[in-house]
Design a protein around this motif. Structure first.
Motif, PDB file in Angstrom:
ATOM      1  N   LYS A 187       0.828  -1.198   0.000  1.00  0.00           N
ATOM      2  CA  LYS A 187       0.000   0.000   0.000  1.00  0.00           C
ATOM      3  C   LYS A 187       0.868   1.256   0.000  1.00  0.00           C
ATOM      4  O   LYS A 187       0.596   2.223  -0.722  1.00  0.00           O
ATOM      5  CB  LYS A 187      -0.928  -0.006   1.220  1.00  0.00           C
ATOM      6  CG  LYS A 187      -1.892   1.164   1.264  1.00  0.00           C
ATOM      7  CD  LYS A 187      -2.813   1.055   2.467  1.00  0.00           C
ATOM      8  CE  LYS A 187      -3.776   2.236   2.504  1.00  0.00           C
ATOM      9  NZ  LYS A 187      -4.677   2.159   3.693  1.00  0.00           N
ATOM     10  N   MET A 188       1.935   1.236   0.814  1.00  0.00           N
ATOM     11  CA  MET A 188       2.841   2.371   0.871  1.00  0.00           C
ATOM     12  C   MET A 188       3.573   2.557  -0.461  1.00  0.00           C
ATOM     13  O   MET A 188       3.721   3.676  -0.957  1.00  0.00           O
ATOM     14  CB  MET A 188       3.851   2.186   2.010  1.00  0.00           C
ATOM     15  CG  MET A 188       4.853   3.328   2.153  1.00  0.00           C
ATOM     16  SD  MET A 188       4.047   4.934   2.389  1.00  0.00           S
ATOM     17  CE  MET A 188       3.232   4.658   3.967  1.00  0.00           C
TER      18      MET A 188
ATOM     19  N   ASP B  12       2.513   1.694  -3.420  1.00  0.00           N
ATOM     20  CA  ASP B  12       1.551   2.226  -4.394  1.00  0.00           C
ATOM     21  C   ASP B  12       1.393   3.732  -4.224  1.00  0.00           C
ATOM     22  O   ASP B  12       1.296   4.477  -5.212  1.00  0.00           O
ATOM     23  CB  ASP B  12       0.195   1.531  -4.227  1.00  0.00           C
ATOM     24  CG  ASP B  12       0.217   0.085  -4.710  1.00  0.00           C
ATOM     25  OD1 ASP B  12       1.121  -0.250  -5.501  1.00  0.00           O
ATOM     26  OD2 ASP B  12      -0.659  -0.699  -4.286  1.00  0.00           O
ATOM     27  N   LEU B  13       1.366   4.193  -2.968  1.00  0.00           N
ATOM     28  CA  LEU B  13       1.272   5.632  -2.714  1.00  0.00           C
ATOM     29  C   LEU B  13       2.527   6.360  -3.210  1.00  0.00           C
ATOM     30  O   LEU B  13       2.442   7.441  -3.799  1.00  0.00           O
ATOM     31  CB  LEU B  13       1.083   5.889  -1.211  1.00  0.00           C
ATOM     32  CG  LEU B  13      -0.282   5.511  -0.626  1.00  0.00           C
ATOM     33  CD1 LEU B  13      -0.254   5.633   0.895  1.00  0.00           C
ATOM     34  CD2 LEU B  13      -1.382   6.406  -1.204  1.00  0.00           C
TER      35      LEU B  13
ATOM     36  N   PHE C 231       2.876   9.145  -6.138  1.00  0.00           N
ATOM     37  CA  PHE C 231       3.503  10.444  -5.860  1.00  0.00           C
ATOM     38  C   PHE C 231       4.570  10.756  -6.904  1.00  0.00           C
ATOM     39  O   PHE C 231       4.655  11.877  -7.424  1.00  0.00           O
ATOM     40  CB  PHE C 231       4.117  10.418  -4.459  1.00  0.00           C
ATOM     41  CG  PHE C 231       4.807  11.700  -4.084  1.00  0.00           C
ATOM     42  CD1 PHE C 231       4.102  12.760  -3.565  1.00  0.00           C
ATOM     43  CD2 PHE C 231       6.175  11.833  -4.264  1.00  0.00           C
ATOM     44  CE1 PHE C 231       4.737  13.948  -3.224  1.00  0.00           C
ATOM     45  CE2 PHE C 231       6.821  13.007  -3.922  1.00  0.00           C
ATOM     46  CZ  PHE C 231       6.095  14.067  -3.401  1.00  0.00           C
TER      47      PHE C 231
ATOM     48  N   THR D  35       1.244  14.039   3.834  1.00  0.00           N
ATOM     49  CA  THR D  35       2.199  13.450   2.888  1.00  0.00           C
ATOM     50  C   THR D  35       3.524  13.080   3.546  1.00  0.00           C
ATOM     51  O   THR D  35       4.405  12.517   2.886  1.00  0.00           O
ATOM     52  CB  THR D  35       2.479  14.448   1.745  1.00  0.00           C
ATOM     53  OG1 THR D  35       2.997  15.664   2.311  1.00  0.00           O
ATOM     54  CG2 THR D  35       1.219  14.745   0.968  1.00  0.00           C
TER      55      THR D  35
ATOM     56  N   ILE E 161       4.634   9.387   3.332  1.00  0.00           N
ATOM     57  CA  ILE E 161       5.064   9.011   1.983  1.00  0.00           C
ATOM     58  C   ILE E 161       6.479   9.513   1.726  1.00  0.00           C
ATOM     59  O   ILE E 161       7.348   8.784   1.237  1.00  0.00           O
ATOM     60  CB  ILE E 161       4.098   9.583   0.921  1.00  0.00           C
ATOM     61  CG1 ILE E 161       2.701   9.004   1.117  1.00  0.00           C
ATOM     62  CG2 ILE E 161       4.605   9.282  -0.488  1.00  0.00           C
ATOM     63  CD1 ILE E 161       1.647   9.623   0.222  1.00  0.00           C
TER      64      ILE E 161
END
Length: 255
Positions: free
Chosen positions: A141-142, A144-145, A149, A221, A224
């Motif tokens: 999940k991280m 993909d973020l 970005f 953000t 991320i």
């Protein structure tokens, strides 16, 4: 004796700013005068009859001067670096970094390729236990973020530097100030460390004690950005702003 350097990277904007502060202005050109002096004698024979007779001579000195105007180019860089190195030797400027060691460069294309290869990890998901699957899903999940970005935000080229004692440094660089594109380093050296490289920079320390208000956009953000930063520059690497990265290739005695 003057050292000759092959500059891999020079932040010319910072060099110009530092030069103006150190020397009271910008060095645009400098003039050099070279000259020679020649001597000539002219003689005249004769005199006053019956009283004085003989030869007289007169010496003439002439001076020739040649003026040459030169572009200082990297002379400004050398002057600034010399001052910074002297400051680094004193306790007055503990934030200046002067090191010799090994360099590794990374551009945004390499970072994107690295993230794409992580997709192959999904092939191993069926073989993970429950705890590993939970951790894998959180990581995916991280990632993909992070990929989302990167697709929308510019990623600056980065570098890792390891000094002769094994200490790590890292940061970002401005591609326009590189002597050649980063992919050329990949073609020549793969992703290996470039040896015998000197770096002069300034330590960059972030203050995380002053937190932004809860719900601030930067806090949303932050996770991320922290994950992306750790992937590119290890946590143990000290962050620095590089002013110049170069290799010494020899020395020359100027007349």
């Amino acid at each position: 004796m003057v050292s000759i350097y092959d500059f891999i990277y020079v932040d010319r904007e910072r060099i110009a700013s530092l030069y103006a502060q150190m020397f009271g202005g910008h060095l645009l050109t400098f003039k050099e005068l070279t000259g020679s002096v020649s001597e000539s004698k002219a003689g005249i024979s004769g005199g006053l009859p019956k009283i004085v007779e003989g030869n007289t001579s007169e010496t003439h000195l002439s001076k020739e001067e040649i003026e040459s105007v030169k572009d200082p180019h990297d002379v400004r860089t050398i002057d600034v670096l010399s001052e910074l190195i002297e400051l680094a030797k004193s306790s007055d400027s503990p934030i200046i970094v002067v090191r010799n060691g090994y360099l590794n460069l990374m551009d945004s294309h390499l970072i994107r390729v690295f993230l794409k290869t992580l997709d192959a990890v999904t092939l191993f998901e069926p073989h993970l236990n429950k705890q590993e699957k939970r951790e894998f899903k959180r990581l995916k999940k991280m990632l993909d973020l992070i990929k989302g970005f990167i697709e929308t935000a510019p990623i600056l080229p980065a570098f890792l530097y390891k000094d002769s004692e094994g200490k790590l440094y890292g940061g970002t660089i401005k591609e326009i100030f590189l002597s050649e594109p980063i992919p050329s380093f990949y073609l020549k050296h793969s992703n290996k460390w470039l040896s015998n490289v000197a770096i002069v920079g300034v330590k960059e320390v972030a203050d995380d004690t002053e937190a932004l208000p809860e719900g601030h956009l930067s806090n949303v953000t932050n996770q991320i950005m922290e994950s992306l930063s750790k992937m590119i520059i290890p946590l143990e690497a000290e962050r620095i702003i590089p002013i110049a990265i170069m290799r010494k290739i020899g020395e020359k005695q100027f007349q």
